[in-house]
Design an enzyme around this catalytic site. Structure first.
Site, PDB file in Angstrom:
ATOM      1  N   GLY A  69     -17.854  22.218 -12.293  1.00 36.10           N
ATOM      2  CA  GLY A  69     -18.643  22.063 -13.517  1.00 36.10           C
ATOM      3  C   GLY A  69     -17.854  22.003 -14.811  1.00 36.10           C
ATOM      4  O   GLY A  69     -18.416  22.251 -15.880  1.00 36.10           O
ATOM      5  N   SER A  70     -16.569  21.638 -14.756  1.00 39.48           N
ATOM      6  CA  SER A  70     -15.808  21.619 -16.013  1.00 39.48           C
ATOM      7  C   SER A  70     -16.301  20.524 -16.957  1.00 39.48           C
ATOM      8  O   SER A  70     -16.287  20.704 -18.184  1.00 39.48           O
ATOM      9  CB  SER A  70     -14.307  21.477 -15.738  1.00 39.48           C
ATOM     10  OG  SER A  70     -13.992  20.194 -15.257  1.00 39.48           O
TER      11      SER A  70
ATOM     12  N   LYS B 124     -25.696  10.645   0.397  1.00 35.56           N
ATOM     13  CA  LYS B 124     -26.780  10.225  -0.508  1.00 35.56           C
ATOM     14  C   LYS B 124     -27.939  11.194  -0.361  1.00 35.56           C
ATOM     15  O   LYS B 124     -27.913  12.078   0.503  1.00 35.56           O
ATOM     16  CB  LYS B 124     -27.208   8.795  -0.195  1.00 35.56           C
ATOM     17  CG  LYS B 124     -27.788   8.625   1.203  1.00 35.56           C
ATOM     18  CD  LYS B 124     -28.222   7.186   1.458  1.00 35.56           C
ATOM     19  CE  LYS B 124     -28.869   7.057   2.836  1.00 35.56           C
ATOM     20  NZ  LYS B 124     -29.379   5.717   3.112  1.00 35.56           N
TER      21      LYS B 124
ATOM     22  N   MET C 135     -21.473  14.349  -6.114  1.00 35.59           N
ATOM     23  CA  MET C 135     -20.752  13.604  -5.080  1.00 35.59           C
ATOM     24  C   MET C 135     -21.676  12.913  -4.083  1.00 35.59           C
ATOM     25  O   MET C 135     -21.370  12.814  -2.900  1.00 35.59           O
ATOM     26  CB  MET C 135     -19.758  14.542  -4.376  1.00 35.59           C
ATOM     27  CG  MET C 135     -18.771  15.195  -5.344  1.00 35.59           C
ATOM     28  SD  MET C 135     -17.988  14.018  -6.500  1.00 35.59           S
ATOM     29  CE  MET C 135     -16.616  13.500  -5.486  1.00 35.59           C
ATOM     30  N   ARG C 136     -22.783  12.411  -4.581  1.00 35.74           N
ATOM     31  CA  ARG C 136     -23.680  11.606  -3.746  1.00 35.74           C
ATOM     32  C   ARG C 136     -24.034  10.325  -4.477  1.00 35.74           C
ATOM     33  O   ARG C 136     -24.152  10.324  -5.715  1.00 35.74           O
ATOM     34  CB  ARG C 136     -24.974  12.380  -3.430  1.00 35.74           C
ATOM     35  CG  ARG C 136     -24.761  13.460  -2.421  1.00 35.74           C
ATOM     36  CD  ARG C 136     -25.995  14.311  -2.255  1.00 35.74           C
ATOM     37  NE  ARG C 136     -25.617  15.486  -1.494  1.00 35.74           N
ATOM     38  CZ  ARG C 136     -25.682  15.561  -0.169  1.00 35.74           C
ATOM     39  NH1 ARG C 136     -26.155  14.559   0.529  1.00 35.74           N
ATOM     40  NH2 ARG C 136     -25.281  16.650   0.443  1.00 35.74           N
TER      41      ARG C 136
ATOM     42  N   HIS D 210     -15.715   9.010 -13.984  1.00 39.20           N
ATOM     43  CA  HIS D 210     -14.931   8.795 -12.761  1.00 39.20           C
ATOM     44  C   HIS D 210     -13.453   8.956 -13.091  1.00 39.20           C
ATOM     45  O   HIS D 210     -12.981   8.443 -14.116  1.00 39.20           O
ATOM     46  CB  HIS D 210     -15.206   7.402 -12.190  1.00 39.20           C
ATOM     47  CG  HIS D 210     -14.477   7.160 -10.908  1.00 39.20           C
ATOM     48  ND1 HIS D 210     -14.887   7.696  -9.705  1.00 39.20           N
ATOM     49  CD2 HIS D 210     -13.333   6.488 -10.648  1.00 39.20           C
ATOM     50  CE1 HIS D 210     -14.045   7.342  -8.761  1.00 39.20           C
ATOM     51  NE2 HIS D 210     -13.081   6.611  -9.298  1.00 39.20           N
TER      52      HIS D 210
HETATM   53  C1  GAR Z   1     -14.391  15.097 -12.027  1.00 43.38           C
HETATM   54  O1  GAR Z   1     -12.999  14.916 -12.050  1.00 43.38           O
HETATM   55  C2  GAR Z   1     -15.107  13.766 -11.873  1.00 43.38           C
HETATM   56  O2  GAR Z   1     -14.427  12.713 -12.464  1.00 43.38           O
HETATM   57  C3  GAR Z   1     -15.165  13.609 -10.383  1.00 43.38           C
HETATM   58  O3  GAR Z   1     -15.445  14.905  -9.916  1.00 43.38           O
HETATM   59  C4  GAR Z   1     -14.812  15.856 -10.771  1.00 43.38           C
HETATM   60  C5  GAR Z   1     -15.805  16.962 -11.066  1.00 43.38           C
HETATM   61  O4  GAR Z   1     -15.167  18.024 -11.732  1.00 43.38           O
HETATM   62  N1  GAR Z   1     -16.184  12.687 -10.023  1.00 43.38           N
HETATM   63  C6  GAR Z   1     -16.008  11.744  -9.088  1.00 43.38           C
HETATM   64  O5  GAR Z   1     -14.988  11.610  -8.444  1.00 43.38           O
HETATM   65  C7  GAR Z   1     -17.205  10.831  -8.897  1.00 43.38           C
HETATM   66  N2  GAR Z   1     -16.852   9.637  -8.209  1.00 43.38           N
HETATM   67  P1  GAR Z   1     -16.020  19.103 -12.519  1.00 43.38           P
HETATM   68  O6  GAR Z   1     -17.021  19.685 -11.530  1.00 43.38           O
HETATM   69  O7  GAR Z   1     -14.997  20.116 -12.935  1.00 43.38           O
HETATM   70  O8  GAR Z   1     -16.680  18.425 -13.689  1.00 43.38           O
END
Ligand code: GAR
Length: 217
Positions: A17-18, A70, A97-98, A116
Site C-alpha cells: 500500500g505504499s 481476475k 494484482m488482478r 505500473h
Molecule cells: C507498485 O510498484 C505498482 O507499480 C505495482 O505493484 C506495486 C504495489 O506497491 N503494480 C503492478 O505491477 C501492476 N501491474 P504498493 O502496494 O507499495 O503500492
C-alpha cells in the site's frame, strides 16, 4: 471528470500500500482535490488495509472469487457495488494484482487509473523491474495510465524515467521505481481529476486553456 470536487477515490490494492499512502497523503495535504472514500483489497491481510484503517479510512477485504488473476462474475459485481455505494468518482489501482474486465470497466468508463513499474509498453505484467533488469535496459521507470481491457495497455497519462545502475539488484531498482511512483502517481491523478488532460485516441494531451496562451489579453 464530470463530478464536483472534492472527488471521491476508491483505491484497490493487493499489497503493502505504499502508493495508496502517497495518494492519501497528497489528499490530506491538499495537493489532490480528493478524498479516499474506500480502500478495497482482494487479500484479507494486505498491508494496504492496515494502512487505510490506521488513517481512519474505510477499508475492506472483498473476496475475489474462484480465479487467480481476475475477479469472477459475482466478485466483479460485488466490487462495483462497494465502489458505487461509496459514491466513488475515480477508481485508483495501487498494486491491485488482478486484471479488470469489461463488466467492471463498463461501470467506470475512463475512471480507472493504474500505476505500473516500467516505461510501458515495455515490460507489462508481473515484476516489471525484474524484467527490465534481466533485459538489460539502461532506463526504465513508471507509467500512469487509464485502464482498458488489455494488460497494462490503456492510454498513458504520465511517465517518468529511472536510471538502471550497474550494481542494481531487482530489489534496489524496485525501491527507486517506487520512489518515483510516489511522486508521479498523485501528480497524474491530480491532473486527471482537475481536467488538465484529455484523451485523443491513444494519446493523452494537455487540455487547452480557454482564452489562454501567450497572446491572451
Ligand atoms: C507498485 O510498484 C505498482 O507499480 C505495482 O505493484 C506495486 C504495489 O506497491 N503494480 C503492478 O505491477 C501492476 N501491474 P504498493 O502496494 O507499495 O503500492
Amino acid at each position: 471528470m464530470t463530478a464536483i470536487p472534492p472527488f471521491r477515490l476508491g483505491v484497490l490494492g493487493s499489497g503493502k500500500g505504499s502508493n495508496f499512502v502517497a495518494i492519501a497523503e497528497a489528499c490530506a495535504a491538499g495537493r489532490l482535490p480528493a478524498q479516499v472514500a474506500l480502500v478495497v483489497s482482494d487479500v484479507p491481510d494486505a498491508g494496504i488495509l492496515a494502512r487505510a484503517t490506521e488513517r481512519g479510512l474505510a477499508a475492506k477485504f472483498v473476496p475475489p472469487g474462484k480465479f487467480r488473476t481476475k475477479l469472477d462474475e459475482a466478485a466483479e459485481a460485488a466490487y462495483v457495488a462497494e465502489l458505487r455505494a461509496a459514491r466513488v468518482d475515480l477508481v485508483v489501482l495501487a498494486g491491485f494484482m488482478r486484471i479488470l474486465k469489461g463488466g467492471f470497466l463498463g461501470a467506470f468508463p475512463q475512471r480507472v487509473v493504474n500505476v505500473h513499474p516500467s516505461l510501458l509498453p515495455a515490460f507489462p505484467g508481473l515484476e516489471a523491474w525484474r524484467q527490465a533488469l534481466e533485459y538489460g535496459v539502461k532506463y526504465t521507470g513508471v507509467t500512469v495510465h487509464l485502464v482498458d481491457a488489455g494488460v497494462d495497455s490503456g492510454p498513458i497519462l504520465a511517465q517518468a524515467t529511472v536510471t538502471v545502475r550497474d550494481d542494481d539488484t531487482p530489489e534496489s531498482l524496485h525501491v527507486r521505481i517506487q520512489q518515483a511512483e510516489h511522486d508521479v502517481y498523485p501528480a497524474a491523478v491530480g491532473a486527471w481529476l482537475r481536467g488538465e488532460l484529455e484523451v485523443q485516441g491513444r494519446r493523452v494531451v494537455r487540455t487547452p486553456v480557454a482564452g489562454g496562451g501567450a497572446d491572451a489579453a
